[in-house]
Design a protein around this motif. Structure first.
Motif, mmCIF file in Angstrom:
data_model
loop_
_atom_site.group_PDB
_atom_site.id
_atom_site.type_symbol
_atom_site.label_atom_id
_atom_site.label_comp_id
_atom_site.label_asym_id
_atom_site.label_seq_id
_atom_site.Cartn_x
_atom_site.Cartn_y
_atom_site.Cartn_z
ATOM 1 N N ILE A 175 -53.869 53.673 -59.724
ATOM 2 C CA ILE A 175 -53.499 52.511 -59.658
ATOM 3 C C ILE A 175 -53.954 51.722 -61.119
ATOM 4 O O ILE A 175 -53.450 50.966 -61.839
ATOM 5 N N ILE A 176 -55.120 52.388 -61.643
ATOM 6 C CA ILE A 176 -55.708 51.985 -62.991
ATOM 7 C C ILE A 176 -54.864 52.474 -64.304
ATOM 8 O O ILE A 176 -54.310 51.626 -65.113
ATOM 9 N N PHE A 177 -54.403 53.540 -63.922
ATOM 10 C CA PHE A 177 -53.317 54.004 -65.434
ATOM 11 C C PHE A 177 -52.158 54.018 -65.040
ATOM 12 O O PHE A 177 -51.226 54.540 -65.700
ATOM 13 N N GLN A 178 -51.917 53.357 -63.922
ATOM 14 C CA GLN A 178 -50.386 53.200 -63.668
ATOM 15 C C GLN A 178 -49.367 54.179 -63.493
ATOM 16 O O GLN A 178 -48.199 54.427 -64.143
ATOM 17 N N THR A 179 -49.920 55.260 -62.663
ATOM 18 C CA THR A 179 -49.195 56.401 -62.377
ATOM 19 C C THR A 179 -48.936 56.414 -61.127
ATOM 20 O O THR A 179 -49.512 55.774 -60.187
ATOM 21 N N SER A 180 -47.944 57.522 -60.638
ATOM 22 C CA SER A 180 -47.477 57.375 -59.102
ATOM 23 C C SER A 180 -48.600 58.216 -58.403
ATOM 24 O O SER A 180 -49.104 59.247 -58.913
ATOM 25 N N GLN A 222 -45.106 66.353 -53.679
ATOM 26 C CA GLN A 222 -43.570 66.190 -53.468
ATOM 27 C C GLN A 222 -42.979 66.090 -54.595
ATOM 28 O O GLN A 222 -43.400 65.299 -55.798
ATOM 29 N N ARG A 223 -41.800 66.474 -55.064
ATOM 30 C CA ARG A 223 -40.859 66.227 -55.997
ATOM 31 C C ARG A 223 -40.530 64.872 -56.038
ATOM 32 O O ARG A 223 -39.797 64.530 -55.159
ATOM 33 N N THR A 224 -40.508 64.146 -57.242
ATOM 34 C CA THR A 224 -40.293 62.810 -57.365
ATOM 35 C C THR A 224 -39.159 62.508 -58.481
ATOM 36 O O THR A 224 -38.641 61.511 -58.207
ATOM 37 N N GLY A 225 -39.094 63.206 -59.430
ATOM 38 C CA GLY A 225 -38.110 63.321 -60.517
ATOM 39 C C GLY A 225 -38.862 62.215 -61.584
ATOM 40 O O GLY A 225 -38.160 61.858 -62.428
#
Length: 106
Positions: free
Chosen positions: A18-23, A29-32
């Motif tokens: 949430i802080i670093f705005q990553t998924s 799982q593979r997300t692309g």
């Protein structure tokens, strides 16, 4: 050293995402995401290939000029000559019954 329980680590990774705005992907799982973050190729390709000035583009922009594209006229004449000799493109089927596949299945 004592091992940390998995639930505080999961909460920490969720908070970090949430802080670093990553998924947040706890199951890996593979997300692309790697491909979605990558820089787009389109703008670079547009800059690489310059805009080509052609007679057809001039004719569409300025309707009153009526310029003749010799290469296009020659191509149209060649297509007509091939069609007269029976070497042209085959006719397109207007319906499914007219197609060559349907005739072959019979």
């Amino acid at each position: 050293m004592a091992a940390v329980a998995p639930s505080p680590l999961a909460a920490l990774t969720r908070l970090r995402s949430i802080i670093f705005q990553t998924s947040y992907n706890p199951t890996s799982q593979r997300t692309g995401a790697k491909y979605l973050r990558r820089r787009l190729r389109g703008p670079a390709m547009i800059e690489y290939y310059p805009n080509q000035l052609s007679i057809s583009s001039i004719n569409t922009e300025f309707r009153g000029l009526h310029l003749v594209d010799e290469y296009e006229e020659r191509r149209i004449q060649d297509v007509a000559d091939k069609k007269n000799r029976g070497k042209g493109a085959p006719k397109k089927a207007r319906s499914a019954a007219d197609s060559r596949r349907a005739q072959r299945k019979r």
